[in-house]
Design an enzyme around this catalytic site. Structure first.
Site, PDB file in Angstrom:
ATOM      1  N   ASN A 125       0.819  -1.145  -0.076  1.00 46.63           N
ATOM      2  CA  ASN A 125       0.017  -0.011  -0.181  1.00 46.63           C
ATOM      3  C   ASN A 125       0.817   1.294  -0.128  1.00 46.63           C
ATOM      4  OD1 ASN A 125      -2.472   1.839   0.699  1.00 46.63           O
ATOM      5  ND2 ASN A 125      -0.866   2.079   2.634  1.00 46.63           N
ATOM      6  N   SER A 138      -4.148   2.829  -8.530  1.00 44.38           N
ATOM      7  CA  SER A 138      -5.067   4.055  -8.693  1.00 44.38           C
ATOM      8  C   SER A 138      -5.723   3.940  -9.847  1.00 44.38           C
ATOM      9  CB  SER A 138      -3.933   5.021  -8.544  1.00 44.38           C
ATOM     10  OG  SER A 138      -4.815   6.421  -8.987  1.00 44.38           O
ATOM     11  N   TYR A 180       3.377   9.978 -11.256  1.00 41.86           N
ATOM     12  CA  TYR A 180       2.358   9.242 -10.604  1.00 41.86           C
ATOM     13  C   TYR A 180       1.799   8.264 -11.376  1.00 41.86           C
ATOM     14  CZ  TYR A 180      -1.333   7.855  -7.159  1.00 41.86           C
ATOM     15  OH  TYR A 180      -2.166   7.438  -6.254  1.00 41.86           O
ATOM     16  N   SER A 203       3.786   5.486 -12.550  1.00 41.21           N
ATOM     17  CA  SER A 203       4.075   4.570 -11.606  1.00 41.21           C
ATOM     18  C   SER A 203       2.956   3.681 -11.244  1.00 41.21           C
ATOM     19  CB  SER A 203       4.334   5.251 -10.175  1.00 41.21           C
ATOM     20  OG  SER A 203       3.541   5.832  -9.603  1.00 41.21           O
ATOM     21  N   LYS A 204       1.715   3.946 -10.910  1.00 42.88           N
ATOM     22  CA  LYS A 204       0.615   3.313 -10.934  1.00 42.88           C
ATOM     23  C   LYS A 204       0.327   2.405 -12.209  1.00 42.88           C
ATOM     24  CE  LYS A 204      -0.071   4.443  -6.815  1.00 42.88           C
ATOM     25  NZ  LYS A 204       0.131   3.423  -5.674  1.00 42.88           N
ATOM     26  N   ILE A 225     -10.247   9.048  -2.759  1.00 41.86           N
ATOM     27  CA  ILE A 225     -10.596   8.791  -1.542  1.00 41.86           C
ATOM     28  C   ILE A 225     -10.172   9.846  -0.668  1.00 41.86           C
ATOM     29  CG2 ILE A 225     -10.555   7.043   0.036  1.00 41.86           C
ATOM     30  CD1 ILE A 225     -11.457   6.019  -2.695  1.00 41.86           C
TER      31      ILE A 225
END
Length: 259
Positions: free
Chosen positions: A93, A144, A157, A160-161, A190
């Protein structure tokens, strides 16, 4: 309802947000827990919440440190195996949120993002495989919506996801003969403190949340327990025939078109 009584779960980034929520969810389901993160005080708060949720204090291991440090990763796995004698679940996580487009992305920030969000996931998974092989365990990677859809202003980001999702699929195939299942969750927006730690002001966060009510088909942003319960399901025997899946927990955002 998933049952983790007697099962041992490693959860990274457990000091806040989705990691903390997942730890509490697993505690409610009877798991023994190995929790890691950089903030000792916050990890202790997570451990306290897990005790209140049902996991005895002596069935919780805390390993404080930077998940990018290979010694921290090795210590986490070794201490978990020594304390509990097994590892059944790995929840990757820990992550960092960075901003920037192609022209503004600083390469040092790019490298840091890839180190936290991808390299640490790959290495920790490598270290856990021998233990998960013995238990025919499960891995859940926290990805994500930005791994499966393209968004501006989050280049590093997003990359990376996407890498985490491809890693999930590849490793699911590689580990299937060992009966280790590998899946990811892909949250939408979230309500967590990742936005504060990324440098956004409270006003910016409020505006961000308000705007993103319109980008999710259900007309709202998500809450941590909604992601945590999905992680618990994927890690449990209730999902025994699911592997290599990317599960959006995003109120339908992945299927909405710009409007």
């Amino acid at each position: 309802m998933p049952d983790f009584r007697g099962k041992v779960a490693i959860i990274t980034g457990a000091s806040a947000g989705i990691g903390k929520g997942t730890a509490v969810e697993f505690a409610q389901l009877g798991a023994h827990l190995a929790l890691t993160g950089r903030n000792e005080e916050n990890l202790q708060a997570t451990a306290k919440a897990c005790v209140e949720a049902g996991t005895p204090e002596d069935k919780i291991l805390i390993v404080t440190g930077d998940i990018c440090d290979d010694e921290v990763r090795k210590n986490l796995v070794d201490q978990t195996a020594q304390k509990f004698g097994r590892i059944d679940v790995l929840v990757n996580n820990a992550g960092t949120l960075t901003f920037g487009n192609l022209e503004t992305t600083d390469m040092a920030e790019y490298d840091k993002t890839m180190d936290v969000n991808v390299r640490s996931v790959v290495r920790l998974t490598q270290l856990c495989v021998p233990h998960l092989t013995k238990t025919k365990g499960a891995i859940v990677n926290v990805s994500s919506i930005k791994g499966i859809r393209s968004f501006s202003k989050h280049l590093a980001y997003n990359i990376s996801k996407s890498a985490v999702d491809q890693f999930t699929r590849c490793v699911a195939l590689e580990l299937a003969p060992k009966q280790i299942r590998v899946n990811s969750v892909n949250p939408g927006t979230i309500r967590t403190d990742i936005f504060q730690t990324s440098g956004m002001t409270e006003e910016e966060i409020t505006q961000y949340y308000e705007h993103h009510k319109t980008t999710h088909a259900l007309g709202r942003i998500g809450e941590v327990p909604e992601v945590a319960k999905t992680i618990a399901f994927l890690a449990s025997s209730d999902a025994s025939f699911i592997t290599g899946a990317q599960v959006p927990v995003d109120g339908g955002r992945h299927c909405i078109c710009p409007r």
